[in-house]
Design a protein around this motif. Structure first.
Motif, PDB file in Angstrom:
ATOM      1  N   HIS A   1       0.768  -1.234   0.000  1.00 56.56           N
ATOM      2  CA  HIS A   1       0.000   0.000   0.000  1.00 56.56           C
ATOM      3  C   HIS A   1       0.802   1.289   0.000  1.00 56.56           C
ATOM      4  O   HIS A   1       1.212   1.770  -1.039  1.00 56.56           O
ATOM      5  CB  HIS A   1      -0.992   0.004   1.180  1.00 56.56           C
ATOM      6  CG  HIS A   1      -0.454  -0.458   2.479  1.00 56.56           C
ATOM      7  ND1 HIS A   1      -0.547  -1.759   2.888  1.00 56.56           N
ATOM      8  CD2 HIS A   1       0.188   0.183   3.457  1.00 56.56           C
ATOM      9  CE1 HIS A   1       0.007  -1.878   4.079  1.00 56.56           C
ATOM     10  NE2 HIS A   1       0.453  -0.718   4.441  1.00 56.56           N
ATOM     11  N   LYS A   2       1.036   1.842   1.159  1.00 50.02           N
ATOM     12  CA  LYS A   2       1.380   3.249   1.257  1.00 50.02           C
ATOM     13  C   LYS A   2       2.786   3.643   0.852  1.00 50.02           C
ATOM     14  O   LYS A   2       3.042   4.785   0.597  1.00 50.02           O
ATOM     15  CB  LYS A   2       1.150   3.712   2.683  1.00 50.02           C
ATOM     16  CG  LYS A   2       1.687   2.767   3.707  1.00 50.02           C
ATOM     17  CD  LYS A   2       1.051   3.016   5.055  1.00 50.02           C
ATOM     18  CE  LYS A   2       1.608   2.076   6.084  1.00 50.02           C
ATOM     19  NZ  LYS A   2       0.708   1.339   6.855  1.00 50.02           N
ATOM     20  N   TYR A   3       3.738   2.717   0.832  1.00 50.56           N
ATOM     21  CA  TYR A   3       5.126   3.143   0.699  1.00 50.56           C
ATOM     22  C   TYR A   3       5.665   3.086  -0.733  1.00 50.56           C
ATOM     23  O   TYR A   3       6.786   3.434  -0.967  1.00 50.56           O
ATOM     24  CB  TYR A   3       6.006   2.321   1.620  1.00 50.56           C
ATOM     25  CG  TYR A   3       5.560   2.421   3.057  1.00 50.56           C
ATOM     26  CD1 TYR A   3       5.584   3.636   3.718  1.00 50.56           C
ATOM     27  CD2 TYR A   3       5.061   1.315   3.723  1.00 50.56           C
ATOM     28  CE1 TYR A   3       5.148   3.750   5.033  1.00 50.56           C
ATOM     29  CE2 TYR A   3       4.624   1.424   5.038  1.00 50.56           C
ATOM     30  CZ  TYR A   3       4.670   2.633   5.683  1.00 50.56           C
ATOM     31  OH  TYR A   3       4.231   2.732   6.973  1.00 50.56           O
TER      32      TYR A   3
ATOM     33  N   TYR B   1       1.224   6.924  -0.559  1.00 49.62           N
ATOM     34  CA  TYR B   1       0.419   6.790   0.646  1.00 49.62           C
ATOM     35  C   TYR B   1       1.322   6.884   1.865  1.00 49.62           C
ATOM     36  O   TYR B   1       2.351   6.222   1.946  1.00 49.62           O
ATOM     37  CB  TYR B   1      -0.301   5.444   0.671  1.00 49.62           C
ATOM     38  CG  TYR B   1      -1.538   5.401  -0.183  1.00 49.62           C
ATOM     39  CD1 TYR B   1      -2.761   5.845   0.305  1.00 49.62           C
ATOM     40  CD2 TYR B   1      -1.483   4.933  -1.492  1.00 49.62           C
ATOM     41  CE1 TYR B   1      -3.905   5.812  -0.483  1.00 49.62           C
ATOM     42  CE2 TYR B   1      -2.621   4.896  -2.286  1.00 49.62           C
ATOM     43  CZ  TYR B   1      -3.826   5.335  -1.767  1.00 49.62           C
ATOM     44  OH  TYR B   1      -4.947   5.309  -2.548  1.00 49.62           O
ATOM     45  N   VAL B   2       0.939   7.726   2.809  1.00 49.65           N
ATOM     46  CA  VAL B   2       1.657   7.854   4.075  1.00 49.65           C
ATOM     47  C   VAL B   2       0.612   7.856   5.189  1.00 49.65           C
ATOM     48  O   VAL B   2      -0.302   8.701   5.182  1.00 49.65           O
ATOM     49  CB  VAL B   2       2.503   9.146   4.141  1.00 49.65           C
ATOM     50  CG1 VAL B   2       3.213   9.250   5.487  1.00 49.65           C
ATOM     51  CG2 VAL B   2       3.503   9.196   2.994  1.00 49.65           C
ATOM     52  N   ASP B   3       0.741   6.906   6.106  1.00 45.35           N
ATOM     53  CA  ASP B   3      -0.233   6.793   7.206  1.00 45.35           C
ATOM     54  C   ASP B   3      -1.669   6.764   6.681  1.00 45.35           C
ATOM     55  O   ASP B   3      -2.555   7.446   7.188  1.00 45.35           O
ATOM     56  CB  ASP B   3      -0.061   7.942   8.209  1.00 45.35           C
ATOM     57  CG  ASP B   3       1.303   7.914   8.887  1.00 45.35           C
ATOM     58  OD1 ASP B   3       1.835   6.802   9.063  1.00 45.35           O
ATOM     59  OD2 ASP B   3       1.817   8.983   9.206  1.00 45.35           O
ATOM     60  N   LYS B   4      -1.861   5.963   5.609  1.00 43.89           N
ATOM     61  CA  LYS B   4      -3.182   5.725   5.020  1.00 43.89           C
ATOM     62  C   LYS B   4      -3.786   6.964   4.352  1.00 43.89           C
ATOM     63  O   LYS B   4      -4.966   6.976   4.002  1.00 43.89           O
ATOM     64  CB  LYS B   4      -4.152   5.162   6.059  1.00 43.89           C
ATOM     65  CG  LYS B   4      -3.715   3.814   6.616  1.00 43.89           C
ATOM     66  CD  LYS B   4      -4.738   3.270   7.590  1.00 43.89           C
ATOM     67  CE  LYS B   4      -4.281   1.919   8.122  1.00 43.89           C
ATOM     68  NZ  LYS B   4      -5.242   1.343   9.089  1.00 43.89           N
ATOM     69  N   LYS B   5      -2.992   7.999   4.170  1.00 47.12           N
ATOM     70  CA  LYS B   5      -3.452   9.185   3.438  1.00 47.12           C
ATOM     71  C   LYS B   5      -2.656   9.309   2.144  1.00 47.12           C
ATOM     72  O   LYS B   5      -1.467   9.004   2.104  1.00 47.12           O
ATOM     73  CB  LYS B   5      -3.281  10.443   4.295  1.00 47.12           C
ATOM     74  CG  LYS B   5      -4.212  10.498   5.506  1.00 47.12           C
ATOM     75  CD  LYS B   5      -4.014  11.769   6.310  1.00 47.12           C
ATOM     76  CE  LYS B   5      -4.419  12.995   5.537  1.00 47.12           C
ATOM     77  NZ  LYS B   5      -4.305  14.239   6.332  1.00 47.12           N
ATOM     78  N   ARG B   6      -3.320   9.800   1.097  1.00 53.45           N
ATOM     79  CA  ARG B   6      -2.671   9.918  -0.207  1.00 53.45           C
ATOM     80  C   ARG B   6      -2.165  11.333  -0.423  1.00 53.45           C
ATOM     81  O   ARG B   6      -2.878  12.298  -0.153  1.00 53.45           O
ATOM     82  CB  ARG B   6      -3.666   9.536  -1.295  1.00 53.45           C
ATOM     83  CG  ARG B   6      -3.051   9.423  -2.683  1.00 53.45           C
ATOM     84  CD  ARG B   6      -4.026   8.820  -3.659  1.00 53.45           C
ATOM     85  NE  ARG B   6      -5.234   9.622  -3.789  1.00 53.45           N
ATOM     86  CZ  ARG B   6      -6.146   9.417  -4.729  1.00 53.45           C
ATOM     87  NH1 ARG B   6      -5.992   8.438  -5.595  1.00 53.45           N
ATOM     88  NH2 ARG B   6      -7.221  10.180  -4.807  1.00 53.45           N
ATOM     89  N   TYR B   7      -0.922  11.449  -0.889  1.00 57.14           N
ATOM     90  CA  TYR B   7      -0.297  12.757  -1.116  1.00 57.14           C
ATOM     91  C   TYR B   7       0.313  12.794  -2.515  1.00 57.14           C
ATOM     92  O   TYR B   7       0.730  11.771  -3.063  1.00 57.14           O
ATOM     93  CB  TYR B   7       0.835  13.013  -0.114  1.00 57.14           C
ATOM     94  CG  TYR B   7       0.412  13.109   1.329  1.00 57.14           C
ATOM     95  CD1 TYR B   7       0.104  14.338   1.910  1.00 57.14           C
ATOM     96  CD2 TYR B   7       0.333  11.974   2.128  1.00 57.14           C
ATOM     97  CE1 TYR B   7      -0.278  14.433   3.237  1.00 57.14           C
ATOM     98  CE2 TYR B   7      -0.036  12.055   3.460  1.00 57.14           C
ATOM     99  CZ  TYR B   7      -0.344  13.291   4.005  1.00 57.14           C
ATOM    100  OH  TYR B   7      -0.718  13.380   5.323  1.00 57.14           O
TER     101      TYR B   7
END
Length: 199
Positions: free
Chosen positions: A103-105, A117-123
């Motif tokens: 997922h996030k990394y 994705y960082v801490d389940k948030k998309r940037y």
């Protein structure tokens, strides 16, 4: 073709002749039927798909497992499947069963920019890194300029936070102005055959 139409004898014969070598989806495409409808017809014919070797769960070798574990973070499930000669769905199920979550990394490209994705948030990665650089959260009205023009180069030294869209436009205009000065000085030339500038 209406999906509730009775199966013809030719269609039933086709199913019986090909069920060992074609997937339900492939049979459905050949018959212009839905996979669900074909699966139901196969059941009505008392044919057990699980009896065929190609429908049995894949038994993973140690070598395949090690490749999956070593590469799942940087290689897509599809490409891992291509390397191992396995369907993407088989790779996905095995990866999730081993709790190998990418997922996030793992940054991915969207609209010519990296997202992450960082801490389940998309940037947007360029904005995320620019915030690190200036030590605060960006305002929605503050564009981030890529100094070398490469939107995928998100190193801190390549990012400049503009105060507003007008400033960002000014930066691009200044680059064009400098480029034309280099044309005048002969450092940048124009190829009339190709219709493009070159150094």
């Amino acid at each position: 073709m209406p999906q509730n139409k009775r199966y013809t004898q030719d269609e039933i014969l086709f199913i019986k002749s090909n069920v060992k070598k074609l997937s339900v989806k492939e049979i459905a495409e050949k018959l212009d039927r839905s996979p669900k409808g074909v699966r139901s017809q196969i059941e009505r014919l008392n044919i057990r798909l699980s009896d065929y070797e190609r429908n049995k769960p894949h038994v993973w070798t140690d070598e395949e497992l090690n490749y999956l574990k070593d590469n799942y973070k940087v290689v897509s499930d599809k490409n891992i499947g291509l390397y191992l000669s396995l369907p993407e769905s088989v790779v996905l199920r095995k990866r999730l069963s081993l709790n190998l979550r990418k997922h996030k990394y793992v940054p991915y490209i969207q609209a010519n920019y990296y997202r992450v994705y960082v801490d389940k948030k998309r940037y947007w990665l360029h904005r995320f890194n620019a915030e690190k650089k200036i030590g605060r959260q960006l305002l929605p009205t503050e564009p981030v300029h890529h100094i070398d023009g490469n939107k995928l180069n998100n190193s801190l030294e390549n990012l400049y936070v503009c105060s507003n869209k007008q400033k960002h436009g000014y930066i691009h205009a200044s680059l064009e102005s400098v480029a034309f000065e280099l044309v005048k000085s002969g450092l940048i030339k124009f190829d009339e055959d190709k219709g493009e500038y070159y150094l």
